[in-house]
Enzyme design. Structure first.
Site, PDB file in Angstrom:
ATOM      1  N   ASP A  15       0.798  -1.228   0.000  1.00  0.00           N
ATOM      2  CA  ASP A  15       0.000   0.000   0.000  1.00  0.00           C
ATOM      3  C   ASP A  15       0.830   1.278   0.000  1.00  0.00           C
ATOM      4  OD1 ASP A  15      -2.915   1.188   0.755  1.00  0.00           O
ATOM      5  OD2 ASP A  15      -1.368   2.227   1.883  1.00  0.00           O
ATOM      6  N   SER A  33      -4.489   2.687  -0.524  1.00  0.00           N
ATOM      7  CA  SER A  33      -4.379   2.047  -1.842  1.00  0.00           C
ATOM      8  C   SER A  33      -5.123   0.715  -1.863  1.00  0.00           C
ATOM      9  CB  SER A  33      -2.912   1.817  -2.205  1.00  0.00           C
ATOM     10  OG  SER A  33      -2.164   3.000  -2.155  1.00  0.00           O
ATOM     11  N   ASP A  34      -4.909  -0.092  -0.828  1.00  0.00           N
ATOM     12  CA  ASP A  34      -5.575  -1.392  -0.764  1.00  0.00           C
ATOM     13  C   ASP A  34      -7.091  -1.243  -0.697  1.00  0.00           C
ATOM     14  OD1 ASP A  34      -3.414  -3.165  -0.861  1.00  0.00           O
ATOM     15  OD2 ASP A  34      -2.960  -2.841   1.245  1.00  0.00           O
ATOM     16  N   GLN A  35      -7.565  -0.259   0.050  1.00  0.00           N
ATOM     17  CA  GLN A  35      -9.010  -0.102   0.195  1.00  0.00           C
ATOM     18  C   GLN A  35      -9.652   0.425  -1.085  1.00  0.00           C
ATOM     19  OE1 GLN A  35     -10.124   1.558   4.154  1.00  0.00           O
ATOM     20  NE2 GLN A  35      -7.992   1.140   4.668  1.00  0.00           N
TER      21      GLN A  35
END
Length: 397
Positions: free
Chosen positions: A144, A172-174
């Site tokens: 992320d 970023s991951d979410q």
């Protein structure tokens, strides 16, 4: 029990850490039957990672618990001969496969899109990666914070006289997880019309660029990067007063608001000398300093009352713990809990989408590793003897 919009959908969740598990949790909250496939023993890597070396109930990772409710877990060694027997059988009636292994890993093990499509042509196969499945960054780790640095958001955040600042969550991951859900729901709807499954590929780099659309458009079309302010101005492209300001007992935010109105509240007419669109941008750091010198003379509550009374866009800056006491948060029912067999009562954020006919609910705790292996395989048609044999061979736990 209320109807669930996705209770007819079965998802094989081969994902780990944050991006994939958050996506499948969102779908599970809406009723999807999510079967989480984990490594025997250790399980999802997030089970072993935590913040501040703290463990909920002394045993469970908050990182894992946050993204894995409403799922069932089977513990299966993907390198064993039994893995194909089990997953291919589950794939016969599954609707979706989600995975975020490094590109090519699952395909080499026999669990790629083409492998599942041969078993079930209607299957939807969603892969998440850091940088896509080819190209010069293929071998790079897709974590992320690294993506925040690579896609401009860290360079645009923070003060101009300090270092770039990553967002204080797995942003970023979410964002990638939301794109997974968007793609999966689109594919499910199209399958209703066409009868066909398809492959979905989501990567964090493209997701982060898409979610900075206005900033990227400015940079590309004007050939110029934003310059971070040296003050608490809240966005590198905005003028004063947009930003974060100190009070005598905390901080407040002020968004797009009539400058004259704010000056009236703060009571310093000399600040009207800056009331010009060009100056409000070019002198924004200087203006911020002068405004901040006045805001820090009053309490947060005093300033909020005075500014809201004249329709200035403002808000308190709260810590995560302070948010739990926020009256609007309680009014929305935005926080919830579930009971976990080892961690006890776990406080969590509730599903964020309200549905009048098919509400999202929390019905299962985040599972223990392999907690549902027997249950899931028995429902898929494996006999008790077959399940016992796989457990004895060590391929199932």
């Amino acid at each position: 029990m209320a109807d669930k919009a996705l209770d007819h959908i079965t998802i094989l969740d081969l994902s780990h850490l944050l991006q994939g598990p958050f996506a499948t949790q969102l779908l599970a909250d809406m009723g999807a039957n999510v079967i989480k496939v984990e490594r025997p023993g250790q399980g999802d890597l997030f089970r072993t990672l935590t913040f501040n070396n703290r463990w909920v109930g002394g045993t469970e990772s908050p990182n894992y618990l946050a993204w894995n409710r409403n799922k069932r877990s089977i513990a299966l060694d993907l390198k064993s001969a039994d893995a194909k027997t089990v997953l291919y059988k589950l794939a016969e009636t599954a609707d979706v496969v989600v995975q975020n292994f490094r590109p090519g890993v699952l395909a080499r093990l026999g669990f790629g899109y083409e492998d599942f499509r041969k078993i079930n042509p209607r299957i939807i196969y969603c892969s998440g990666s850091g940088y896509g499945e080819s190209g010069p960054y293929l071998s790079r780790p897709g974590q992320d914070m690294l993506l925040q640095g690579l896609t401009g958001i860290a360079a645009a955040t923070g003060r101009g006289d300090g270092p770039p600042v990553p967002v204080g969550s797995g942003f970023s991951d979410q964002v990638g997880a939301m794109n997974m859900v968007y793609g999966i729901l689109t594919a499910l709807l199209w399958r209703e019309r066409s009868g066909k499954g398809q492959e979905i590929k989501v990567n964090l780099m493209s997701a982060m660029l898409a979610h900075q659309g206005q900033e990227m458009l400015m940079a590309m079309n004007f050939g110029q990067d934003f310059q971070r302010p040296r003050s608490g101005i809240g966005h590198p492209g905005m003028d004063a007063p947009f930003g974060v300001y100190p009070t005598s007992d905390g901080w407040i935010t002020i968004a797009m608001s009539p400058y004259r109105r704010l000056v009236d509240v703060l009571g310093d007419a000399s600040l009207l000398d800056y009331d010009d669109p060009k100056l409000l941008f070019e002198k924004r750091d200087e203006i911020w300093e002068k405004l901040a010198a006045l805001t820090k003379l009053r309490t947060t509550a005093e300033l909020m009352e005075a500014m809201l009374a004249v329709d200035i866009w403002c808000g308190e800056v709260k810590t995560h713990l302070q948010v739990t006491d926020d009256p609007q948060v309680h009014h929305l029912g935005a926080l919830s809990h579930y009971d976990h067999p080892t961690a006890g009562r776990v406080k969590v954020v509730a599903p964020a989408v309200s549905m009048s006919e098919t509400p999202a609910t929390i019905e299962r705790h985040a599972p223990l590793v392999g907690e549902h292996s027997r249950e899931v395989l028995a429902q898929a048609g494996f006999s008790a003897e077959e399940i016992d044999a796989m457990i004895e061979r060590g391929s199932l736990a």
